[in-house]
Design an enzyme around this catalytic site. Sequence first.
Site, short mmCIF file in Angstrom:
data_model
loop_
_atom_site.label_atom_id
_atom_site.label_comp_id
_atom_site.label_asym_id
_atom_site.label_seq_id
_atom_site.Cartn_x
_atom_site.Cartn_y
_atom_site.Cartn_z
N SER A 110 0.05 5.11 4.45
CA SER A 110 -0.42 6.51 4.36
C SER A 110 0.53 7.48 5.03
O SER A 110 0.80 8.55 4.49
CB SER A 110 -1.80 6.65 5.02
OG SER A 110 -2.74 5.81 4.41
N ILE A 145 3.98 8.37 7.90
CA ILE A 145 5.16 7.97 8.68
C ILE A 145 4.94 8.49 10.10
O ILE A 145 4.73 9.68 10.31
CB ILE A 145 6.45 8.59 8.11
CG1 ILE A 145 6.67 8.15 6.67
CG2 ILE A 145 7.66 8.24 8.99
CD1 ILE A 145 7.85 8.82 5.97
N TYR A 188 2.59 -17.32 9.44
CA TYR A 188 2.42 -17.40 7.99
C TYR A 188 3.16 -18.61 7.42
O TYR A 188 4.23 -18.98 7.93
CB TYR A 188 2.97 -16.12 7.35
CG TYR A 188 1.90 -15.10 6.97
CD1 TYR A 188 0.70 -15.01 7.67
CD2 TYR A 188 2.10 -14.24 5.89
CE1 TYR A 188 -0.26 -14.07 7.30
CE2 TYR A 188 1.14 -13.30 5.52
CZ TYR A 188 -0.04 -13.22 6.22
OH TYR A 188 -0.99 -12.30 5.86
N ASP A 195 4.62 -4.41 9.98
CA ASP A 195 3.91 -3.64 11.03
C ASP A 195 3.00 -4.57 11.83
O ASP A 195 2.90 -4.46 13.05
CB ASP A 195 3.15 -2.43 10.44
CG ASP A 195 2.17 -2.80 9.33
OD1 ASP A 195 2.20 -3.94 8.82
OD2 ASP A 195 1.36 -1.93 8.96
N ARG A 196 2.37 -5.51 11.13
CA ARG A 196 1.52 -6.47 11.83
C ARG A 196 2.37 -7.33 12.77
O ARG A 196 2.01 -7.58 13.92
CB ARG A 196 0.81 -7.39 10.82
CG ARG A 196 -0.18 -6.68 9.95
CD ARG A 196 -0.72 -7.62 8.87
NE ARG A 196 -1.41 -8.79 9.43
CZ ARG A 196 -1.70 -9.88 8.72
NH1 ARG A 196 -1.35 -9.97 7.44
NH2 ARG A 196 -2.35 -10.88 9.28
N THR A 222 -4.39 2.36 6.90
CA THR A 222 -4.85 2.32 5.51
C THR A 222 -5.67 1.05 5.30
O THR A 222 -6.76 1.07 4.76
CB THR A 222 -3.63 2.28 4.56
OG1 THR A 222 -2.74 3.32 4.95
CG2 THR A 222 -4.04 2.42 3.13
N THR A 258 -27.21 10.40 0.48
CA THR A 258 -26.09 9.57 0.00
C THR A 258 -24.95 9.59 1.02
O THR A 258 -24.39 8.54 1.37
CB THR A 258 -25.59 10.10 -1.36
OG1 THR A 258 -26.68 10.06 -2.26
CG2 THR A 258 -24.43 9.26 -1.89
#
Length: 249
Positions: free
Chosen positions: A10, A12, A93, A102-103, A125, A181
Amino acid sequence: MILELDCGNSFIKWRVIDRPGRAPLLGGVVDSDDELVAGLRSAGLLQLVSCRLVSVRSDAETAALVGRLESAFAVSVQCAMPMQELAGVRNGYGDYSRLGLDRWLALVGAYQLCGGACVVLDLGTAVTSDFVSPDGLHLGGFICPGVPLMRNQLRTHTRRIRYDDAAAQEAALSLDPGSSTVEAVERGCALMLRGFVLTQLEMARGYWGADFTIYLTGGDAPLVREILPQACHVSDLVFVGLAAACPLS
Ligand SMILES: Nc1ncnc2c1ncn2[C@@H]1O[C@H](COP(=O)(O)OP(=O)(O)O)[C@@H](O)[C@H]1O
Ligand SMILES: CC(C)(COP(=O)(O)O)[C@@H](O)C(=O)NCCC(=O)O
Ligand SMILES: [K+]
């Protein structure tokens, strides 16, 4: 001066430091390359000596941004790359190159800060969690949609869920069962996020008892701060890992 960038799906996030380990001199959040270059120009950042970045955007988008920075600021840009091992942490992984950078940098940063078992929750995001064992093994993690994604999927894929942002903000002030709603959706998504986060906590307790640290990062971290009072909120966690991934020569 050193420019550091974290290019998420989303936004920077950027900041400028004068020396590694020092508090940032300047920083910001922008939503396009144009806005970034304009923002840096207007901040008068003319003597950049180096730039390092991490991106989870496509290779083409990342290359375009690198090209723009190199030509606008006559600086060479170093990009974080996938790694099997860094700063005492081993990537968990099966194919280490598939783990979001980023993770990876956030969990490397977290392990550097606490030197022990930790869980990293990154609320952007996507909402992600990652587990690192006391000896630095990344045990893996989870990915789920962030709150804006959840909300927008409901708005897009249903015909009768429609409301504006002002109503959403007001609805989010309570978690009682919704009687409109907007309340039903906003509070439902908030509870999904809480449920996810508390499940991560349970899992960590199952692994390590009380002996672990929880790190919170990402633009939506404040949404769960209240239910995780013990968590360390480190908004620049990715930059801690970035410094390890791209040391300045
Ligand atoms: N000042 C801000 N600028 C941008 N996003 C913000 C800001 N404050 C909170 N947010 C929230 O942060 C989320 C994006 O977080 P971020 O970690 O930047 O995501 P990503 O890394 O995926 O780009 C948005 O969904 C938004 O709800
Ligand atoms: C999971 C992510 C989409 C999170 O991105 P963000 O919310 O920070 O923009 C990103 O880390 C990514 O694209 N990861 C690759 C897939 C993986 O980590 O398995
Ligand atoms: K994220």
